[in-house]
Design a protein around this motif. Structure first.
Motif, PDB file in Angstrom:
ATOM      1  N   LEU B 106       0.848  -1.185   0.000  1.00  0.00           N
ATOM      2  CA  LEU B 106       0.000   0.000   0.000  1.00  0.00           C
ATOM      3  C   LEU B 106       0.887   1.239   0.000  1.00  0.00           C
ATOM      4  O   LEU B 106       1.972   1.253   0.583  1.00  0.00           O
ATOM      5  N   SER B 107       0.376   2.280  -0.610  1.00  0.00           N
ATOM      6  CA  SER B 107       1.088   3.542  -0.566  1.00  0.00           C
ATOM      7  C   SER B 107       0.957   4.139   0.834  1.00  0.00           C
ATOM      8  O   SER B 107       0.213   3.614   1.674  1.00  0.00           O
ATOM      9  N   VAL B 108       1.644   5.228   1.072  1.00  0.00           N
ATOM     10  CA  VAL B 108       1.547   5.895   2.373  1.00  0.00           C
ATOM     11  C   VAL B 108       0.096   6.283   2.652  1.00  0.00           C
ATOM     12  O   VAL B 108      -0.432   6.053   3.741  1.00  0.00           O
ATOM     13  N   SER B 109      -0.563   6.848   1.654  1.00  0.00           N
ATOM     14  CA  SER B 109      -1.974   7.241   1.856  1.00  0.00           C
ATOM     15  C   SER B 109      -2.852   6.015   2.070  1.00  0.00           C
ATOM     16  O   SER B 109      -3.837   6.065   2.812  1.00  0.00           O
ATOM     17  N   GLY B 110      -2.491   4.915   1.406  1.00  0.00           N
ATOM     18  CA  GLY B 110      -3.247   3.678   1.600  1.00  0.00           C
ATOM     19  C   GLY B 110      -3.096   3.145   3.016  1.00  0.00           C
ATOM     20  O   GLY B 110      -4.069   2.723   3.642  1.00  0.00           O
ATOM     21  N   VAL B 111      -1.875   3.166   3.529  1.00  0.00           N
ATOM     22  CA  VAL B 111      -1.654   2.708   4.899  1.00  0.00           C
ATOM     23  C   VAL B 111      -2.388   3.626   5.882  1.00  0.00           C
ATOM     24  O   VAL B 111      -2.987   3.177   6.856  1.00  0.00           O
ATOM     25  N   GLU B 112      -2.374   4.918   5.613  1.00  0.00           N
ATOM     26  CA  GLU B 112      -3.078   5.853   6.496  1.00  0.00           C
ATOM     27  C   GLU B 112      -4.588   5.597   6.474  1.00  0.00           C
ATOM     28  O   GLU B 112      -5.246   5.641   7.516  1.00  0.00           O
ATOM     29  N   ALA B 113      -5.126   5.311   5.287  1.00  0.00           N
ATOM     30  CA  ALA B 113      -6.562   5.006   5.189  1.00  0.00           C
ATOM     31  C   ALA B 113      -6.875   3.703   5.929  1.00  0.00           C
ATOM     32  O   ALA B 113      -7.878   3.601   6.638  1.00  0.00           O
ATOM     33  N   LEU B 114      -6.008   2.718   5.757  1.00  0.00           N
ATOM     34  CA  LEU B 114      -6.191   1.455   6.483  1.00  0.00           C
ATOM     35  C   LEU B 114      -6.142   1.710   7.985  1.00  0.00           C
ATOM     36  O   LEU B 114      -6.935   1.164   8.753  1.00  0.00           O
ATOM     37  N   GLY B 115      -5.229   2.573   8.398  1.00  0.00           N
ATOM     38  CA  GLY B 115      -5.117   2.896   9.817  1.00  0.00           C
ATOM     39  C   GLY B 115      -6.389   3.529  10.368  1.00  0.00           C
ATOM     40  O   GLY B 115      -6.818   3.219  11.481  1.00  0.00           O
ATOM     41  N   ARG B 116      -7.000   4.403   9.574  1.00  0.00           N
ATOM     42  CA  ARG B 116      -8.246   5.042  10.033  1.00  0.00           C
ATOM     43  C   ARG B 116      -9.358   4.007  10.196  1.00  0.00           C
ATOM     44  O   ARG B 116     -10.127   4.027  11.149  1.00  0.00           O
ATOM     45  N   TYR B 117      -9.425   3.067   9.237  1.00  0.00           N
ATOM     46  CA  TYR B 117     -10.435   2.009   9.364  1.00  0.00           C
ATOM     47  C   TYR B 117     -10.142   1.158  10.610  1.00  0.00           C
ATOM     48  O   TYR B 117     -11.049   0.857  11.396  1.00  0.00           O
ATOM     49  N   LEU B 118      -8.878   0.797  10.801  1.00  0.00           N
ATOM     50  CA  LEU B 118      -8.547  -0.065  11.936  1.00  0.00           C
ATOM     51  C   LEU B 118      -8.859   0.632  13.264  1.00  0.00           C
ATOM     52  O   LEU B 118      -9.292   0.008  14.224  1.00  0.00           O
ATOM     53  N   ARG B 119      -8.675   1.926  13.301  1.00  0.00           N
ATOM     54  CA  ARG B 119      -8.999   2.645  14.533  1.00  0.00           C
ATOM     55  C   ARG B 119     -10.496   2.577  14.818  1.00  0.00           C
ATOM     56  O   ARG B 119     -10.915   2.467  15.968  1.00  0.00           O
ATOM     57  N   SER B 120     -11.295   2.609  13.751  1.00  0.00           N
ATOM     58  CA  SER B 120     -12.755   2.594  13.938  1.00  0.00           C
ATOM     59  C   SER B 120     -13.268   1.249  14.420  1.00  0.00           C
ATOM     60  O   SER B 120     -14.386   1.160  14.917  1.00  0.00           O
ATOM     61  N   VAL B 121     -12.460   0.197  14.263  1.00  0.00           N
ATOM     62  CA  VAL B 121     -12.902  -1.136  14.694  1.00  0.00           C
ATOM     63  C   VAL B 121     -12.013  -1.658  15.811  1.00  0.00           C
ATOM     64  O   VAL B 121     -11.901  -2.873  16.011  1.00  0.00           O
ATOM     65  N   SER B 122     -11.354  -0.753  16.520  1.00  0.00           N
ATOM     66  CA  SER B 122     -10.482  -1.155  17.631  1.00  0.00           C
ATOM     67  C   SER B 122     -11.019  -0.605  18.935  1.00  0.00           C
ATOM     68  O   SER B 122     -11.709   0.421  18.964  1.00  0.00           O
ATOM     69  N   SER B 123     -10.696  -1.306  19.992  1.00  0.00           N
ATOM     70  CA  SER B 123     -10.979  -0.831  21.340  1.00  0.00           C
ATOM     71  C   SER B 123      -9.639  -0.758  22.075  1.00  0.00           C
ATOM     72  O   SER B 123      -8.625  -1.193  21.541  1.00  0.00           O
ATOM     73  N   PRO B 124      -9.621  -0.235  23.279  1.00  0.00           N
ATOM     74  CA  PRO B 124      -8.350  -0.197  24.022  1.00  0.00           C
ATOM     75  C   PRO B 124      -7.740  -1.583  24.246  1.00  0.00           C
ATOM     76  O   PRO B 124      -6.562  -1.695  24.555  1.00  0.00           O
ATOM     77  N   ARG B 125      -8.544  -2.651  24.064  1.00  0.00           N
ATOM     78  CA  ARG B 125      -8.005  -3.996  24.310  1.00  0.00           C
ATOM     79  C   ARG B 125      -7.595  -4.716  23.024  1.00  0.00           C
ATOM     80  O   ARG B 125      -7.136  -5.848  23.060  1.00  0.00           O
TER      81      ARG B 125
END
Lengths: 173, 212
Positions: B106-125
């Motif tokens: 993934l490009s840098v922007s792709g990794v950043e977009a993936l990161g935003r999605y992962l944050r939305s489906v993550s909890s502190p645990r």
């Protein structure tokens, strides 16, 4: 004498017809006929019944064959939730799959939906987009309680299975 | 941010093989404390993964980003590989996320977009088990990987062609996916780096990056 034979024959015929729909009582693995939806057929609606089903055509709606096996062949295209005893997926399914025993997704299979069964087998190359859940204990309890409180875990056939068989035939266009 | 390193070594292919994964061993320790964990697998459906996880009675969500990335590289008209993720409406948090050999492609922007999605489906645990190439060259397509016996990861290249690797450093990865922090890192025998990520305290994150 001839009339008596006619009557006897009529009674005999009636008993044979009834026997087709009665639950078999002697064998633990009753022989059941299997139906196939050919690759030129398209069915929209609810499919229920008491026999194995192979789908090579297109099906849209729901498929409920809780005592039987459903096979989606390579040319099968199903947009439906499927609830069966076991399943073999070789074609494409868009919908949720739930089986009481096993779901096998072959390498050419594609499932877009949730897959739930005590045993799920995936061949290399099988494609799934959705969830995979092998813990079905809660769901099994719910399904047997809501359909027939007296139904055993081994799934004794219900008395209305004859109506179910007729339903599966009449739904085919 | 650093640019890619263009210095090339002698081209070589990655042979199929396996290695004992310390990352997987960490995951096993984590799962032992969970009941009915929710697992997100960003790779293809794998019988071995389902079998491995089945002892923990999980609910596994499969979002095959690997195949979408391969598709986007092989077809010019293929959709954005991250499109299906961003369209998902179920944002309940996962306990464990598998992201093997993905960010390299993934490009840098792709990794950043993936990161935003992962944050939305993550909890502190939530923990994330990711693997990255840190070699000058890497296979042009993501590896075919599955869990083997005794916490091993079995891998097989999909192509013999090699390409220049992005070689994202740990710092770069954390800059692109800021809600994560690296808890453990391991170097695999095949040249990949494994990271176990945990979630940083959400309360210190601003709401500006909540757009997914």
């Amino acid at each position: 004498m001839f009339g008596k034979n006619d009557t006897e024959k009529k009674l005999e015929t009636t008993r044979i017809d009834a026997a087709r729909f009665d639950a078999p009582t002697t064998t633990s693995a009753p022989q059941q006929s299997a139906s196939t939806i050919g690759n030129s057929l398209k069915i929209q609606g609810e499919i229920t019944g008491a026999e194995d089903l192979t789908i090579e055509g297109r099906v849209e709606g729901t498929v409920t064959l809780k005592q039987n096996r459903v096979t989606v062949g390579k040319s099968g295209r199903v947009s439906a939730n499927i609830n069966a005893k076991s399943m073999i997926i070789d074609g494409e399914v868009t919908g949720d799959l739930e089986a009481a025993e096993q779901i096998l997704v072959r390498k050419s299979g594609l499932v877009k939906g949730n897959v739930r069964a005590p045993r799920i087998v995936l061949e290399d190359g099988a494609r799934i987009k959705g969830s995979v859940d092998t813990d079905t204990t809660e769901n099994l309890l719910v399904s047997y309680e809501t359909t027939a409180p007296s139904t055993t875990v081994n799934g004794a056939k219900k008395a209305d299975d004859s109506k179910s068989s007729a339903t599966s035939r009449s739904a085919i266009q | 941010m650093n640019t890619f390193c263009l210095r090339r070594s002698q081209p070589s292919t990655i042979p199929a093989g396996f290695y004992r994964s310390l990352g997987l061993a960490s995951v096993a320790e984590f799962l032992a404390t969970k009941s009915r964990p929710r697992v997100l697998d960003l790779g293809p459906a794998r019988a071995a993964t389902v079998a491995y996880l089945s002892t923990y009675r999980p609910r596994i969500q499969i979002e095959d980003l690997t195949s979408a990335i391969i598709d986007s590289r092989e077809r010019t008209a293929a959709p954005d590989p991250l499109l299906s993720l961003t369209e998902m409406t179920d944002r309940r948090p996962f306990d464990l996320i598998f992201a093997w050999d993905l960010c390299n492609y993934l490009s840098v922007s792709g990794v950043e977009a993936l990161g935003r999605y992962l944050r939305s489906v993550s909890s502190p645990r939530t923990i994330l088990f990711g693997s990255f190439w840190n070699t000058i060259e890497m296979p042009e397509l993501p590896l075919h990987m599955h869990i083997g016996k005794e916490n091993t990861l079995v891998y097989e290249p999909r192509s013999a062609v090699m390409t220049v690797g992005p070689r994202y450093s740990k710092r770069q990865i954390l800059e692109m996916i800021p809600h994560l922090q690296i808890a453990r890192s391991f170097l695999a025998r095949n040249g990949m780096e494994e990271h176990i990520f945990t979630t940083r305290d959400f309360s210190v994150e601003s709401s500006a990056d909540d757009n997914v």
